[in-house]
Enzyme design. Structure first.
Site, mmCIF file in Angstrom:
data_model
loop_
_atom_site.group_PDB
_atom_site.id
_atom_site.type_symbol
_atom_site.label_atom_id
_atom_site.label_comp_id
_atom_site.label_asym_id
_atom_site.label_seq_id
_atom_site.Cartn_x
_atom_site.Cartn_y
_atom_site.Cartn_z
ATOM 1 N N GLN A 32 1.041 9.269 -13.696
ATOM 2 C CA GLN A 32 1.298 9.790 -15.040
ATOM 3 C C GLN A 32 1.938 11.176 -14.980
ATOM 4 O O GLN A 32 1.968 11.819 -13.937
ATOM 5 C CB GLN A 32 -0.012 9.841 -15.843
ATOM 6 N N HIS A 63 -17.599 15.899 -23.889
ATOM 7 C CA HIS A 63 -18.442 15.504 -22.755
ATOM 8 C C HIS A 63 -19.923 15.357 -23.131
ATOM 9 O O HIS A 63 -20.608 14.500 -22.594
ATOM 10 C CB HIS A 63 -18.261 16.492 -21.588
ATOM 11 N N GLU A 107 -12.046 8.027 -9.559
ATOM 12 C CA GLU A 107 -10.868 8.497 -10.296
ATOM 13 C C GLU A 107 -9.621 7.967 -9.597
ATOM 14 O O GLU A 107 -9.492 8.096 -8.376
ATOM 15 C CB GLU A 107 -10.884 10.033 -10.335
ATOM 16 N N ASP A 138 -9.071 2.772 -7.696
ATOM 17 C CA ASP A 138 -8.871 2.075 -8.965
ATOM 18 C C ASP A 138 -10.241 1.582 -9.442
ATOM 19 O O ASP A 138 -10.880 0.772 -8.766
ATOM 20 C CB ASP A 138 -7.905 0.918 -8.699
ATOM 21 N N GLY A 139 -10.666 2.067 -10.597
ATOM 22 C CA GLY A 139 -11.985 1.728 -11.125
ATOM 23 C C GLY A 139 -12.185 0.231 -11.343
ATOM 24 O O GLY A 139 -13.291 -0.282 -11.174
ATOM 25 N N ASP A 156 -14.657 7.352 -18.712
ATOM 26 C CA ASP A 156 -13.995 8.540 -19.263
ATOM 27 C C ASP A 156 -12.514 8.439 -18.921
ATOM 28 O O ASP A 156 -12.020 9.096 -18.014
ATOM 29 C CB ASP A 156 -14.615 9.799 -18.653
ATOM 30 N N THR A 158 -8.200 7.613 -20.052
ATOM 31 C CA THR A 158 -7.160 7.829 -21.053
ATOM 32 C C THR A 158 -7.203 6.649 -22.040
ATOM 33 O O THR A 158 -8.032 5.753 -21.913
ATOM 34 C CB THR A 158 -5.783 7.923 -20.371
ATOM 35 N N PRO A 163 -2.067 3.187 -17.660
ATOM 36 C CA PRO A 163 -2.946 2.883 -16.530
ATOM 37 C C PRO A 163 -4.370 2.459 -16.925
ATOM 38 O O PRO A 163 -5.032 1.754 -16.183
ATOM 39 C CB PRO A 163 -2.979 4.183 -15.710
HETATM 40 N N1 AG3 Z 1 -10.799 11.646 -21.609
HETATM 41 C C1 AG3 Z 1 -9.656 11.506 -22.426
HETATM 42 C C2 AG3 Z 1 -9.872 10.876 -23.747
HETATM 43 C C3 AG3 Z 1 -8.596 10.365 -24.339
HETATM 44 C C4 AG3 Z 1 -7.872 11.343 -25.156
HETATM 45 N N2 AG3 Z 1 -6.869 10.676 -25.908
HETATM 46 C C5 AG3 Z 1 -5.943 11.283 -26.649
HETATM 47 N N3 AG3 Z 1 -5.916 12.562 -26.771
HETATM 48 N N4 AG3 Z 1 -5.040 10.561 -27.262
HETATM 49 C C6 AG3 Z 1 -10.595 12.319 -20.387
HETATM 50 C C7 AG3 Z 1 -10.654 13.805 -20.457
HETATM 51 C C8 AG3 Z 1 -12.013 14.386 -20.487
HETATM 52 N N5 AG3 Z 1 -12.757 14.279 -19.294
#
Ligand code: AG3
Length: 275
Positions: A32, A63, A107, A138-139, A156, A158, A163
């Site tokens: 990405q 979080h 991750e 890869d999870g 947690d 995207t 991905p």
């Molecule tokens: N979590 C990201 C959440 C998705 C955000 N989406 C968005 N802004 N469109 C990962 C980051 C925090 N550990």
């Protein structure tokens, strides 16, 4: 003088933005496009493929609700799996629970972890905790192949495009269900309530086909198009509407309020009618 800003554009031209002082870093990782900014009032801003991942000032508003409700609803969360979460914020909050013996984080994008360690005040020692085991993998593949069992699985990731798309599939929920202990909780972020309602509904329906019970809740997250949604999948005899107040009292929380756990479940009526 021209003012500089970073804006994340959601569908229909809805924007969430920050005034920025400068761009600190930009690179194309294996997976990405990663950007890092210094904002005017919220510390550093981490962006992946044009979407806000976090701002340093206020990241706890994401979080805390992602981690503590499930950790406190589970009677004894000892083994925890985190998928994604490269910045280390989720791992940090998980490790605050004394019941945790092992926290495995998987991750996919090593660069996100490296940049976060170098620039962000988020992990705050979590990666060095002896209970933490961090893997670059890869999870989806990890969960399919692991022999381990987990009390809590936290996704947690995207958004369900690019991905992370597979992390919102029924097949993935099935492999998660299989790897949960007899009593287990699964939680995933599930996007903006207003702007990704269809994605939220799709994920909810897919989870309903797999888990014994599914809960949804929302929380206002700093930096995201609020309210943000979260989906919880339950395996076995665990009640997500009740939490352990004894353990909750020992945590110093800023956003998620365990004494008002029931307020999590607030949802705009039109969404609740669809769910
Ligand atoms: N979590 C990201 C959440 C998705 C955000 N989406 C968005 N802004 N469109 C990962 C980051 C925090 N550990």
């Amino acid at each position: 003088e021209k003012e500089r800003a970073f804006i994340e554009w959601y569908p229909r031209g809805y924007g969430v933005g920050f005034k920025v002082k400068e761009k600190l870093f930009e690179t194309q990782t294996k997976y990405q496009r990663l950007e890092l900014y210094e904002t005017e009032g919220f510390g550093k801003l981490l962006v992946l493929d044009g979407t806000v991942q976090l701002v340093e000032v206020g990241e706890e508003s994401y979080h805390e609700p992602l981690v503590h409700p499930v950790m406190l609803a589970h009677p004894n969360p000892r083994r925890v799996l985190i998928i994604g979460g490269g910045d280390g914020g989720t791992l940090r909050e998980v490790l605050r629970h004394e019941t945790v013996e092992r926290a495995i984080m998987v991750e996919i994008d090593e660069m996100v972890m490296e940049i976060s360690k170098l620039y962000l005040n988020v992990a705050r020692g979590a990666f060095e905790d002896p209970r933490a085991e961090v893997m670059v993998d890869d999870g989806v593949k990890y969960l399919r192949e692991t022999e381990e069992q987990f009390d809590v699985i936290i996704v947690d990731s995207t958004d369900p495009v690019g991905p992370a798309k597979l992390l919102f599939s029924e097949e993935f929920y099935r492999s998660a269900y299989e790897k949960l202990s007899e009593k287990g909780l699964y939680i995933t972020q599930a996007g903006s309530v207003y702007l990704f309602t269809n994605e939220l509904l799709d994920a909810y329906r897919a989870m309903k086909n797999v888990f014994d019970r599914v809960y949804y809740f929302s929380f206002p997250v700093i930096g995201y198009a609020s309210p943000w949604s979260f989906l919880v999948g339950v395996k076995g005899d665990v009640d997500f509407t009740k939490i352990d107040m004894e353990r909750a009292k020992k945590l110093e929380l800023y956003y998620y309020d365990p004494e008002r756990h029931e307020t999590l479940f607030q949802m705009p009526k039109y969404v609740r009618d669809l769910l």
